[in-house]
Design a protein around this motif. Structure first.
Motif, short mmCIF file in Angstrom:
data_model
loop_
_atom_site.label_atom_id
_atom_site.label_comp_id
_atom_site.label_asym_id
_atom_site.label_seq_id
_atom_site.Cartn_x
_atom_site.Cartn_y
_atom_site.Cartn_z
N LYS A 29 -29.66 11.91 62.78
CA LYS A 29 -29.25 10.52 62.64
C LYS A 29 -28.25 10.30 61.50
N ASN A 30 -28.25 11.21 60.54
CA ASN A 30 -27.48 10.96 59.32
C ASN A 30 -26.28 11.89 59.11
N GLN A 32 -22.79 13.56 60.84
CA GLN A 32 -21.81 13.69 61.90
C GLN A 32 -21.30 15.12 61.92
N SER A 34 -18.83 18.30 63.38
CA SER A 34 -17.55 18.60 64.02
C SER A 34 -17.82 19.06 65.45
N GLU A 38 -21.13 20.95 66.83
CA GLU A 38 -21.94 20.37 67.91
C GLU A 38 -22.27 21.44 68.95
N LYS A 61 -22.37 17.35 53.38
CA LYS A 61 -21.92 15.95 53.44
C LYS A 61 -22.20 15.22 52.14
N PRO A 73 -16.41 16.12 58.38
CA PRO A 73 -17.44 17.12 58.72
C PRO A 73 -16.89 18.54 58.56
#
Length: 211
Positions: A29-30, A32, A34, A38, A61, A73
């Motif tokens: 959730k926190n 993001q 790249s 992913e 991050k 990211p």
């Protein structure tokens, strides 16, 4: 949040440590990711590996934002090394059961390793260490483990080419406390030495390069 600390080691290097206390959903959730990361996360099936991966990205991050280095990211490059997009800073990550360690170098390549002394190091040491390195270790479990950790740092510094831990990587303690070590990479035309340092973290230790 589980950021243990951010510490400036010298003019060019920061060290940060994250204690893994949250579950995977928190990180999903926190953070993001790249596009490259992913894909890596999607291909990772083991729950603990997913958690370690995401905790490492959360650490990056948090720290890169606090140090005003980048809010983009990070991503894993073709050699498997984490990288900040369009940045002169270099980063290296290492994880163990409860912690993630991050080294950040300003115009300096960095490598990092976090370990806890393990009995298996005694068994595998003859395959990885030179006779001289074996002598340095004095049948001491902590020394065997620190020698391994130092070679892991050197491996991460070289990264782009295949290395034999016994043939291409050489390490020598520089003091009786084994808090400093000289590490050398020799392969083909490449020959470079690095100053390595160790930092204690409860039952763990962290090894990183200073030069």
């Amino acid at each position: 949040m589980a950021l243990e600390y951010i510490r400036q080691i010298n003019d060019n290097i920061h060290l940060a440590v994250w204690k893994i206390e949250e579950d995977l959903e928190f990180y999903l959730k926190n953070v993001q990711l790249s596009l490259i990361d992913e894909k890596i996360l999607l291909e990772t099936t083991h729950p603990e590996k997913k958690l370690e991966f995401m905790a490492g990205r959360m650490l990056c991050k948090t720290v890169l934002h606090q140090l005003d280095i980048s809010d983009l990211p990070i991503f894993r490059n073709e050699y498997g090394k984490p990288q900040i997009p369009n940045s002169e800073y270099d980063i290296s990550l290492s994880h163990t059961e409860n912690y993630i360690a991050l080294s950040i170098g300003n115009k300096l390549d960095v490598g990092i390793d976090i370990e806890k002394p393990k009995a298996k190091m005694v068994k595998i040491a003859p395959r990885l260490y030179t006779p001289q390195e074996m002598e340095y270790c004095q049948d001491n479990l902590v020394y065997y483990s620190k020698m391994w950790s130092a070679k892991e740092v050197l491996y991460k510094l070289f990264m782009k080419r295949e290395l034999d831990f016994r043939e291409h990587l050489n390490c020598k303690p520089e003091n009786k406390e084994w808090t400093l070590m000289r590490g050398t990479i020799k392969k083909d035309e490449f020959n470079k030495s690095y100053k390595l340092a160790f930092f204690e973290l409860k039952e763990y230790f962290i090894c990183l390069n200073l030069t």
